[in-house]
Design a protein around this motif. Structure first.
Motif, PDB file in Angstrom:
ATOM      1  N   GLU A 189       0.829  -1.202   0.000  1.00  0.00           N
ATOM      2  CA  GLU A 189       0.000   0.000   0.000  1.00  0.00           C
ATOM      3  C   GLU A 189       0.873   1.267   0.000  1.00  0.00           C
ATOM      4  O   GLU A 189       0.528   2.270  -0.630  1.00  0.00           O
ATOM      5  CB  GLU A 189      -0.921  -0.010   1.218  1.00  0.00           C
ATOM      6  N   ARG A 190       2.013   1.183   0.716  1.00  0.00           N
ATOM      7  CA  ARG A 190       2.931   2.337   0.702  1.00  0.00           C
ATOM      8  C   ARG A 190       3.533   2.508  -0.687  1.00  0.00           C
ATOM      9  O   ARG A 190       3.647   3.634  -1.195  1.00  0.00           O
ATOM     10  CB  ARG A 190       4.048   2.107   1.729  1.00  0.00           C
ATOM     11  N   ALA A 191       3.887   1.400  -1.324  1.00  0.00           N
ATOM     12  CA  ALA A 191       4.475   1.471  -2.665  1.00  0.00           C
ATOM     13  C   ALA A 191       3.468   1.990  -3.683  1.00  0.00           C
ATOM     14  O   ALA A 191       3.834   2.684  -4.639  1.00  0.00           O
ATOM     15  CB  ALA A 191       4.990   0.098  -3.081  1.00  0.00           C
ATOM     16  N   ASP A 192       2.186   1.674  -3.481  1.00  0.00           N
ATOM     17  CA  ASP A 192       1.148   2.118  -4.406  1.00  0.00           C
ATOM     18  C   ASP A 192       0.649   3.523  -4.101  1.00  0.00           C
ATOM     19  O   ASP A 192      -0.240   4.034  -4.795  1.00  0.00           O
ATOM     20  CB  ASP A 192      -0.040   1.143  -4.372  1.00  0.00           C
ATOM     21  N   GLY A 193       1.178   4.140  -3.074  1.00  0.00           N
ATOM     22  CA  GLY A 193       0.788   5.496  -2.741  1.00  0.00           C
ATOM     23  C   GLY A 193      -0.499   5.596  -1.954  1.00  0.00           C
ATOM     24  O   GLY A 193      -1.044   6.693  -1.780  1.00  0.00           O
TER      25      GLY A 193
ATOM     26  N   GLN B  31       1.968   7.238   7.932  1.00  0.00           N
ATOM     27  CA  GLN B  31       0.913   6.254   8.190  1.00  0.00           C
ATOM     28  C   GLN B  31       1.468   4.830   8.169  1.00  0.00           C
ATOM     29  O   GLN B  31       1.129   4.000   9.017  1.00  0.00           O
ATOM     30  CB  GLN B  31      -0.191   6.395   7.141  1.00  0.00           C
ATOM     31  N   ALA B  32       2.316   4.540   7.192  1.00  0.00           N
ATOM     32  CA  ALA B  32       2.909   3.205   7.101  1.00  0.00           C
ATOM     33  C   ALA B  32       3.783   2.911   8.314  1.00  0.00           C
ATOM     34  O   ALA B  32       3.781   1.791   8.841  1.00  0.00           O
ATOM     35  CB  ALA B  32       3.720   3.079   5.810  1.00  0.00           C
ATOM     36  N   GLN B  33       4.508   3.924   8.769  1.00  0.00           N
ATOM     37  CA  GLN B  33       5.380   3.739   9.925  1.00  0.00           C
ATOM     38  C   GLN B  33       4.568   3.456  11.184  1.00  0.00           C
ATOM     39  O   GLN B  33       4.922   2.576  11.981  1.00  0.00           O
ATOM     40  CB  GLN B  33       6.244   4.984  10.115  1.00  0.00           C
TER      41      GLN B  33
END
Length: 403
Positions: free
Chosen positions: A311-315, A321-323
């Motif tokens: 999801e982080r790679a896809d923006g 938020q990812a952290q």
């Protein structure tokens, strides 16, 4: 036959019917092309078919399609029958190790060996130990060949041993035969067998007793010592070979087996002989079903970590938020790991007379893999590099860090 047709040794083919000659339309098309090229005659009991004419080819294709339909219909019936048989719990096997021939009943001679094998796995023993034990007693598999680590591993993974019926790789329910072990024991063993620690690495099968157990104490290294045979020179005696544990990471730390192994046995046995050793069994998780639920929850959290990365790679998530999401899941994983370590402690110490003098002898009789499992949950040993006066072993070089 086709080779003979191509070589011109056959000029005609006789079959009971076309569906006995070919079962797949694609095969029939290839055969008709060959027959046309070689001017091959075809005859069937139901009547001759001239593949050189359009009518004959049509009849051949129709019969081929009908035959293919019948095959697919038959396969569907067979699949449904197999599914129904599995759901009813009826066995698909006739003979298996641990069971009497063709009876699906436990064999009084080999069934206890299977139960002992599962107990050994849960207690930290290795697959290789089990294979050696079975071969040592002259007990082989159904093919008469000696057991290997891989064949024992495959055998212990079979749901059949717990009286479970599987179909196409999935367990569908209880079987109609008695299990060699109960379902909870089998599932707990699968969690151990599939654990990352059993993959090749520091916890895999090791030749020498303390390989991968002693941590290198050289600052900044963090490697583990491995056993190896080396030549020892003596002033007033001939040279001899002995085992030395050395760090292959920094190559600056080593200790001889004859010095460190008795020390390790003494430390471990001394701790387990203390009166408070029984407290080691006071774990938060006592229920096997709850332990399995923890394992499933852990796997789900690991999957969620992968999803967060995607999801982080896809923006879809910002870096912050990812952290935050990763941190929360990591906290949950650490909590689960602490509780799983409690369950691991219960398995590893099973059968040892904790808090009693007899535990000293019991420790010396453990297999190398079982001893390493005990050490893994009990204590960490760190060996400091040799300083001045390195020809004399000083026990203080081995730091004992209780877990």
């Amino acid at each position: 036959m086709l080779d003979d047709v191509r070589e011109g040794r056959i000029g005609a083919v006789v079959a009971w019917d076309l569906d006995r000659l070919h079962r797949r339309p694609i095969e029939l098309e290839a055969f008709m092309a060959l027959a046309d090229d070689k001017r091959l005659a075809l005859a069937t009991v139901s009547g001759d078919i001239d593949l050189a004419t359009a009518q004959g080819r049509l009849m051949a294709r129709l019969k081929g399609s009908v035959a293919a339909h019948e095959i697919e219909h038959k396969r569907a019936r067979q699949l449904r029958a197999a599914q129904q048989k599995a759901e009813a719990g009826r066995p698909q096997w006739r003979r298996a190790f641990g069971y009497l021939d063709d009876t699906h009943q436990p064999d009084p001679a080999t069934a206890p060996l299977v139960r002992e094998a599962y107990a050994a796995v849960l207690a930290g023993g290795s697959i290789s130990d089990i294979a050696r034990a079975w071969n040592g007693t002259g007990v082989h598999g159904l093919n008469g060949r000696p057991w290997s680590a891989s064949t024992v591993s495959l055998f212990l993974r079979a749901p059949r041993n717990a009286g479970l019926r599987d179909h196409r790789g999935e367990i569908v329910g209880k079987g109609t035969w008695p299990g060699l072990v109960d379902e909870q024991t089998w599932r707990s063993a699968q969690a151990v067998l599939n654990a990352p620690g059993r993959a090749p690495g520091r916890k895999s099968v090791r030749k020498h007793l303390l390989t991968g157990v002693l941590q290198c104490g050289k600052p900044g290294c963090g490697g583990y010592l491995s056993g190896q045979w080396v030549m020892q020179a003596h002033k007033d005696a001939p040279r001899s070979h002995s085992i030395t544990y050395a760090c292959k990471t920094c190559r600056r730390c080593s200790v001889r087996a004859e010095h460190v192994e008795p020390l390790i046995y003494k430390v471990v046995a001394g701790r387990l002989a203390r009166a408070d050793a029984v407290d080691l069994l006071k774990a938060e998780v006592h229920d096997a079903a709850e332990a399995e639920a923890l394992r499933v929850e852990r796997l789900a959290l690991l999957v969620r970590l992968d999803e967060i990365a995607d999801e982080r790679a896809d923006g879809l998530l910002t870096g912050q938020q990812a952290q935050r999401a990763t941190a929360r899941i990591t906290d949950k994983l650490e909590a689960i790991e602490r509780r799983q370590q409690d369950t691991e402690r219960l398995r590893v110490f099973d059968g040892l007379p904790l808090g009693k003098p007899e535990v000293v002898e019991a420790i010396t009789e453990l297999s190398p893999d079982r001893l390493r499992a005990v050490i893994d949950v009990l204590v960490e040993f760190v060996v400091a590099p040799v300083g001045k006066g390195g020809h004399v072993f000083h026990p203080e070089r081995v730091a004992v860090n209780w877990r």
